[in-house]
Design a protein around this motif. Structure first.
Motif, PDB file in Angstrom:
ATOM      1  N   UNK A 197     -42.879 104.791 -73.865  1.00  0.00           N
ATOM      2  CA  UNK A 197     -44.713 105.212 -74.675  1.00  0.00           C
ATOM      3  C   UNK A 197     -45.124 106.370 -74.130  1.00  0.00           C
ATOM      4  N   UNK A 198     -45.853 106.767 -75.058  1.00  0.00           N
ATOM      5  CA  UNK A 198     -46.150 107.773 -75.293  1.00  0.00           C
ATOM      6  C   UNK A 198     -48.016 107.726 -74.947  1.00  0.00           C
ATOM      7  N   UNK A 199     -48.479 107.758 -74.202  1.00  0.00           N
ATOM      8  CA  UNK A 199     -50.152 107.463 -74.015  1.00  0.00           C
ATOM      9  C   UNK A 199     -50.948 108.184 -73.419  1.00  0.00           C
ATOM     10  N   UNK A 236     -45.701 105.144 -62.981  1.00  0.00           N
ATOM     11  CA  UNK A 236     -44.843 104.524 -63.314  1.00  0.00           C
ATOM     12  C   UNK A 236     -43.943 104.681 -64.736  1.00  0.00           C
ATOM     13  N   UNK A 237     -44.861 106.635 -64.793  1.00  0.00           N
ATOM     14  CA  UNK A 237     -44.090 106.798 -66.257  1.00  0.00           C
ATOM     15  C   UNK A 237     -42.760 107.306 -65.761  1.00  0.00           C
ATOM     16  N   UNK A 238     -43.105 107.768 -64.615  1.00  0.00           N
ATOM     17  CA  UNK A 238     -41.698 108.574 -64.326  1.00  0.00           C
ATOM     18  C   UNK A 238     -40.330 106.809 -64.360  1.00  0.00           C
ATOM     19  N   UNK A 282     -44.943  94.669 -68.726  1.00  0.00           N
ATOM     20  CA  UNK A 282     -43.570  94.131 -67.332  1.00  0.00           C
ATOM     21  C   UNK A 282     -43.879  95.089 -65.829  1.00  0.00           C
ATOM     22  N   UNK A 283     -45.199  96.694 -66.309  1.00  0.00           N
ATOM     23  CA  UNK A 283     -45.177  97.566 -64.959  1.00  0.00           C
ATOM     24  C   UNK A 283     -46.937  96.991 -65.031  1.00  0.00           C
ATOM     25  N   UNK A 315     -53.845 108.180 -60.274  1.00  0.00           N
ATOM     26  CA  UNK A 315     -53.166 108.907 -60.809  1.00  0.00           C
ATOM     27  C   UNK A 315     -51.658 109.442 -60.419  1.00  0.00           C
ATOM     28  N   UNK A 316     -51.743 109.014 -58.972  1.00  0.00           N
ATOM     29  CA  UNK A 316     -50.358 108.766 -58.025  1.00  0.00           C
ATOM     30  C   UNK A 316     -48.648 107.582 -58.239  1.00  0.00           C
ATOM     31  N   UNK A 317     -49.874 106.664 -59.108  1.00  0.00           N
ATOM     32  CA  UNK A 317     -49.494 105.184 -59.691  1.00  0.00           C
ATOM     33  C   UNK A 317     -48.832 105.351 -60.584  1.00  0.00           C
TER      34      UNK A 317
END
Ligand code: NAD
Ligand code: IPM
Ligand code: MN
Length: 359
Positions: A1-3, A28-30, A309-310, A22-24
């Motif tokens: 998804x995009x956010x 999560x995105x990757x 889930x994330x 930020x790192x997390x």
């Protein structure tokens, strides 16, 4: 998804714990194939220094075009002169009002590893699972204030509509949990509390008869929280009482550095922040506990992005880091790790859990 996610690190340890968030979020995105746009804005003391305003218009615009806002902390001794014309905390209050986030969710469920470290007896802490719902945009925080020659006034005002909407949020959450609602007030003294009590009674009777309701006076609640915390499910209260009781409740969890929060309203954008402040006594040393902020990321993923889930994976990753004894100085005297190391441990566990789920 995009956010689109706005990051407002703020002051003191705010930037230190937000760096880990930020790192997390990037991880999560990757791992999930999501596209998160992370944009930083100024709020609080750093914004006063840069612009004279603790909530510059550019920050409001950034938050309003985002899907969610993650905030570190604001404030510090540099801006705490009681006669200062402008304060960092005003920026945070204005942001909460601007976003209309009237319901502040503060979950307190001590992790087993933290129970051993908490200053209270373990037998009191087993089974503790409380969800505080603190009204966030009304009461004495937003009433008229004035200074007189040798006196000062802070008005506390609540409307029926303000009480109704936050009561509904709390009751709906109670329905998804153990169906118990404890409303905390000072109805033996305050007129606003008496309005809260009769309004909560009516809403619950008419709309949520299946939820067990009790009223507890705030002074007694301060005691019950430490003597029998396991009996509470959802706790609903006004702005100021909620502020005080949740700092107290952090003792149940083991540290201020472990409690996250989600502030929600009728609007689209949610605001997420640890409940702690800028911790000037430890700021700049890289030793702050980042877990409350990382757990706030979990709430952001769940409530604003619908990434259940994330969100669960982040919570499990923080739990795994605690289980593995990766503890900052607030939780451990010997072998304490840095903010960075604690953040890294959560990232490692997250990566592992994500790949396990993908297999
Ligand atoms: P605080 O929450 O900043 O700190 C209280 C104590 O808890 C300190 O000893 C601190 O070192 C410790 N602590 C807090 N967070 C920690 C963490 N993540 N890791 C390890 N230890 C942690 O409260 P305070 O000192 O009363 O307030 C300092 C400033 O922060 C004030 O200006 C206050 O207005 C502001 N504040 C801001 C927010 C916010 O931005 N949401 C919340 C609370 C306080
Ligand atoms: C919190 C903080 C804020 C509050 C301050 C900084 C205005 O203590 O988020 O708990 O009192 O709401
Ligand atoms: Mn507070």
């Amino acid at each position: 998804m995009k956010a689109r996610i706005a990051l407002l690190p703020g002051d003191g340890i705010g930037p230190e714990v937000c760096a880990e968030a930020r790192r997390l979020l990037e991880l999560v995105a990757a791992e999930g194939g999501h596209a998160f746009t992370l944009e930083e804005g100024q709020i609080g003391g750093c914004a006063i220094d840069a612009t004279g305003d603790p909530l510059p218009a550019a920050t409001v615009a950034l938050c309003e075009r985002s899907d969610a806002v993650l905030l570190g902390a604001v404030g510090g001794p540099k801006w705490s002169d009681p006669d200062a014309p402008v304060r960092p905390e005003q920026g945070l209050l204005r942001l909460r009002a601007q976003l209309g986030v009237f319901a502040n969710l503060r979950p307190v469920a001590p992790h087993p590893a933290a129970i051993r470290l908490a200053p209270l007896r373990s037998r009191l802490l087993r089974g503790v699972d409380i969800l505080f719902v603190r009204e966030l945009t009304g009461g004495s925080y937003f009433g008229a204030r004035r200074r007189e020659a040798d006196a000062a006034v802070d008005e506390t005002r609540y409307s029926v509509a303000e009480i109704e909407r936050v009561t509904r949020v709390a009751a709906r959450l109670a329905r998804q949990r153990r169906r118990r609602l404890t409303h905390v007030d000072k109805a033996n003294v305050l007129e606003t509390s008496r309005l809260w009590r009769s309004t909560v009674n009516r809403v619950m009777r008419e709309e949520f008869p299946d939820i067990e309701l009790e009223h507890v006076l705030v002074d007694a609640m301060a005691m019950h929280l430490l003597t029998r915390p396991a009996r509470f499910d959802v706790v609903l209260t006004e702005n100021l009482f909620g502020d005080i009781l949740t700092d107290e409740a952090s003792v149940l969890a083991g540290s201020m550095g472990l409690l996250p929060s989600a502030s929600l309203g009728a609007g689209r954008v949610g605001l997420y922040e640890p409940i702690h402040g800028s911790a000037p006594d430890i700021a700049g040393r890289g030793i702050a506990n980042p877990y409350a902020t990382l757990l706030s990321v979990a709430l952001l993923l769940r409530h604003s992005l619908g990434l259940t889930a994330e969100a669960e994976r982040v919570e499990r990753a923080v739990g795994a880091a605690l289980d593995a004894g990766v503890l900052t100085a607030d939780l451990s005297r010997r072998g304490a790790v840095s903010t960075r190391k604690a953040g890294e441990a959560v990232l490692d566990h997250y990566r592992h859990l994500a790949r396990q789920a993908g297999r």
